[in-house]
Design a protein around this motif. Structure first.
Motif, mmCIF file in Angstrom:
data_model
loop_
_atom_site.group_PDB
_atom_site.id
_atom_site.type_symbol
_atom_site.label_atom_id
_atom_site.label_comp_id
_atom_site.label_asym_id
_atom_site.label_seq_id
_atom_site.Cartn_x
_atom_site.Cartn_y
_atom_site.Cartn_z
ATOM 1 N N SER A 13 -3.866 -0.708 -0.346
ATOM 2 C CA SER A 13 -2.581 -0.048 -0.120
ATOM 3 C C SER A 13 -2.670 1.479 -0.212
ATOM 4 O O SER A 13 -2.258 2.179 0.721
ATOM 5 C CB SER A 13 -1.535 -0.591 -1.095
ATOM 6 N N LYS A 15 3.349 1.454 -0.360
ATOM 7 C CA LYS A 15 4.025 0.223 -0.004
ATOM 8 C C LYS A 15 4.540 -0.455 -1.279
ATOM 9 O O LYS A 15 3.867 -0.457 -2.308
ATOM 10 C CB LYS A 15 3.077 -0.724 0.733
ATOM 11 N N TYR A 39 7.424 0.228 3.208
ATOM 12 C CA TYR A 39 6.807 1.532 2.927
ATOM 13 C C TYR A 39 7.880 2.481 2.424
ATOM 14 O O TYR A 39 8.870 2.747 3.119
ATOM 15 C CB TYR A 39 6.131 2.127 4.160
ATOM 16 N N ALA A 81 -2.476 4.479 2.967
ATOM 17 C CA ALA A 81 -1.597 5.652 2.950
ATOM 18 C C ALA A 81 -2.386 6.938 3.146
ATOM 19 O O ALA A 81 -1.902 7.882 3.782
ATOM 20 C CB ALA A 81 -0.826 5.697 1.634
#
Length: 332
Positions: free
Chosen positions: A206, A84, A77, A210
């Motif tokens: 991904s 990522k 990360y 986040a």
């Protein structure tokens, strides 16, 4: 990673033991590279940028999901990027993996379910991904070179194991036989994606992770039903075989009927462990759909594996269907 490197760079350590879930094992693998070759972890973002082996790493998974114990990639990360990023190289592969189901007995049902959903998605995406017939140059420069007969062997073993064991282990975390089967399935999934790679569901998850700060496996479970439906027209034989592997498809019925039964069979596994199967449950706002679509398409290493081409419009439609829990069938 910075903390590990600063603490141990001058120690001359001979090996690293990576014990824990996927993030812990990924940290061990990428730390070995930076400790050996110097620089910053950001120097190695991408594929085949690691110049040589790091110090030996032994992986010991305490969850059954990521397959990081056997994969040649570490996911990092990057706080500055807000996403990522992968470090991918054969030199990241552990020298040994110790896979002991007793080490997962204290893993709580929620984490067991999230990790299991991840392993299931690895098996599905590897089995239904692209076969690329790689050239010699591809083999020397790319980690994910497409599905093949060997990755299919791993997927064919792993998918039925999760069907029979994942629900049981979530209901009874002390069921050692079910723990053993889920760990072996996760290992099979790791071996499959080491060559075939993951695809659309992982690319889209991904940025969602986040934004929503939700577990990776549950982000995957919320997307997988809709990504499978998007990909189904291009992978009818593969999904039909999944249906037969799971016993949800009648081999005498039409190929498309069997394929749809395969998709529903995977969804049944997700439902059996209480994994979320829509994005509204995760708290993603429709106002973020365009951002998610833009960022997911940056993961070209993953989108290249998807059996149907993904563009901004396609990703947005997947997001809309997942948010609405719309499990109707796509047309080609």
């Amino acid at each position: 990673i910075v903390g590990v490197v600063e603490k141990f760079r001058a120690s001359g350590i001979g090996a690293i033991l990576g014990i824990g879930g996927g993030s812990c094992m990924d940290l061990a693998k990428v730390s070995a590279v930076v400790l050996t070759h110097g620089g910053d972890v950001r120097d190695y973002y991408g594929e085949f940028l690691v110049p040589g082996p790091g110090c030996p790493v032994v992986t010991v998974p305490t969850t059954a999901g990521t397959g990081a114990e056997v994969t040649s990639i570490s996911v990092v990360y990057d706080a500055d990027k807000g996403m990522k990023v992968g470090v991918a190289s054969p030199h990241l592969e552990a020298v040994a993996a110790v896979i002991d189901p007793e080490l997962t007995l204290s893993c709580p049902p929620g984490l067991t379910a999230a990790a299991g959903a991840d392993a299931l998605s690895h098996l599905v995406e590897a089995f239904t991904g692209r076969a690329k017939n790689p050239s010699a140059d591809d083999l020397a420069s790319k980690l994910y070179i497409g599905k093949n007969r060997l990755t299919d062997v791993y997927a064919r073993n792993g998918i039925p194991l999760l069907q029979s064991a994942l629900g049981r282990v979530c209901e009874d975390p002390e069921d050692l036989e079910a723990r053993s089967d889920t760990m072996f399935a996760a290992y099979c999934a790791g071996m499959a994606i080491n060559t075939a790679g993951t695809a659309g569901a992982h690319a889209i998850q991904s940025p969602i992770g986040a934004l929503t700060h939700t577990p990776h496996g549950f982000g995957i479970s919320a997307l997988l039903p809709y990504v499978m439906r998007f990909n189904l027209p291009a992978r009818i034989p593969e999904f039909a075989e999944i249906g037969r592997l799971l016993g949800t498809a009648d081999a005498s019925s039409s190929a498309i009927t069997q394929a749809q039964a395969g998709v529903r069979g995977i969804e049944d596994i997700l439902d059996s462990i209480g994994a979320p199967t829509d994005l509204k449950t995760l708290g993603l706002s429709p106002a973020d759909f365009d951002l998610v679509a833009e960022q997911s398409l940056l993961a070209t290493r993953l989108t290249a594996n998807n059996p149907r081409a993904l563009d901004h419009s396609a990703v947005r439609l997947i997001l809309e269907r997942s948010w609405a829990a719309d499990r109707s069938w796509w047309s080609a």
